[in-house]
Every structure is written in structure tokens, then in C-alpha cells.
Design a protein around this motif. Sequence first.
Motif, short mmCIF file in Angstrom:
data_model
loop_
_atom_site.label_atom_id
_atom_site.label_comp_id
_atom_site.label_asym_id
_atom_site.label_seq_id
_atom_site.Cartn_x
_atom_site.Cartn_y
_atom_site.Cartn_z
N ARG A 180 63.45 -33.08 44.93
CA ARG A 180 61.79 -33.73 45.85
C ARG A 180 62.49 -35.49 45.63
N MET A 181 61.67 -35.81 47.01
CA MET A 181 61.73 -37.67 47.10
C MET A 181 60.82 -38.13 46.92
N GLN A 182 60.38 -39.13 46.42
CA GLN A 182 59.15 -39.99 46.60
C GLN A 182 59.50 -41.46 47.48
N GLU A 183 58.30 -41.39 47.70
CA GLU A 183 58.50 -42.47 49.11
C GLU A 183 57.66 -43.42 47.80
N LYS A 184 58.95 -44.95 47.70
CA LYS A 184 58.72 -45.94 46.62
C LYS A 184 57.97 -47.39 47.84
N GLU A 185 56.99 -47.99 48.03
CA GLU A 185 57.72 -49.23 48.54
C GLU A 185 58.06 -49.96 48.00
N LEU A 186 58.75 -51.26 49.13
CA LEU A 186 60.42 -51.21 48.49
C LEU A 186 59.66 -53.18 48.53
N PRO A 187 59.68 -54.41 47.59
CA PRO A 187 58.88 -55.84 48.09
C PRO A 187 59.72 -56.92 48.37
N ASP A 188 59.18 -57.37 49.31
CA ASP A 188 59.30 -58.07 50.51
C ASP A 188 61.16 -58.91 49.44
N ILE A 189 61.75 -58.97 50.27
CA ILE A 189 62.68 -59.85 49.25
C ILE A 189 62.81 -61.18 48.98
N ASN A 190 61.77 -61.51 50.57
CA ASN A 190 61.39 -62.76 50.06
C ASN A 190 59.64 -63.44 50.20
N GLY A 191 58.78 -62.55 50.31
CA GLY A 191 57.80 -62.27 50.01
C GLY A 191 57.13 -61.67 51.55
N ASN A 192 55.60 -61.84 52.37
CA ASN A 192 55.80 -61.10 52.99
C ASN A 192 56.46 -61.23 54.39
N VAL A 193 56.42 -60.73 55.42
CA VAL A 193 57.02 -61.28 56.41
C VAL A 193 56.50 -60.73 57.54
N GLU A 194 55.78 -62.12 58.31
CA GLU A 194 55.23 -62.38 59.41
C GLU A 194 55.78 -61.87 61.01
N ILE A 195 54.72 -59.95 61.65
CA ILE A 195 56.27 -59.65 63.01
C ILE A 195 55.04 -61.15 63.96
N LYS A 196 55.99 -61.77 64.54
CA LYS A 196 55.65 -62.69 65.39
C LYS A 196 55.50 -62.63 66.60
N GLU A 197 56.76 -61.35 66.87
CA GLU A 197 56.72 -60.75 68.51
C GLU A 197 57.48 -60.15 68.54
#
Length: 110
Positions: A8-25
Motif C-alpha cells: 500500500r502506498m500513501q500519498e505525502k505532500e512534499l515541501p517545495d524546495i524554495n518555498g511556495n511557488v506562484e503560477i503566473k501563466e
Amino acid sequence: MDDVYKARMQEKELPDINGNVEIKEIRIEEKTTQRPARYSQASLVAELKKNLGDIRQTQGFDIDTLYNRGYIKNEPIEATPVGMILINTLEKEAPVIIDEQTYKAFLSAD
């Protein structure tokens, strides 16, 4: 389902390397796969030589014959409907005739 997949695999949320990422486009591109370029007479001879060795051994291989019999047309080379029917029939009914390894063995038997 658990009977087939024991682990069984569990999903884990991985932290961003450089903090939060803002998607601009968000950009969507539509592309299609390009088919390989068609052979010219020279590139066909080069491919045959690469795969089958010295094509002078092919006992009369002549691209003009393929044109004259209506199996191919134009430059770069394009298979005609007759040529496509021929190769499809050979693939289905007599694949040994168009098998590269069989042809190499035939040439080396001389």
C-alpha cells in the motif's frame, strides 16, 4: 484489489524546495507528431547499404524497377497504393520474403 496489490502506498505532500511557488501563466500547446522524412533515392540506397551491406550484392537491386512497376512514385519516394498492398500482403502471407535477417543470410550463402 488488495489481494493483487499487497503493498500500500500513501500519498505525502512534499515541501517545495524554495518555498511556495506562484503560477503566473498556464500555456497549452497543441502539437502533432511529425512522421519521418521520406527517403530519396540516395537515402534509400544509403539505408540499404547500412542495413544489408554492399548493395551490389543484391543481384540487380534497382530503384527504377520499383518506379516502373508502380510500387513507388515521386521524389522523395512515396509508396503507391499498389506498393502498400504488396508490402501488406507480403507481411501477412510471406513475411520471410521481406525479413531482413533472412535476406542477409541469403546474401551470405552465395
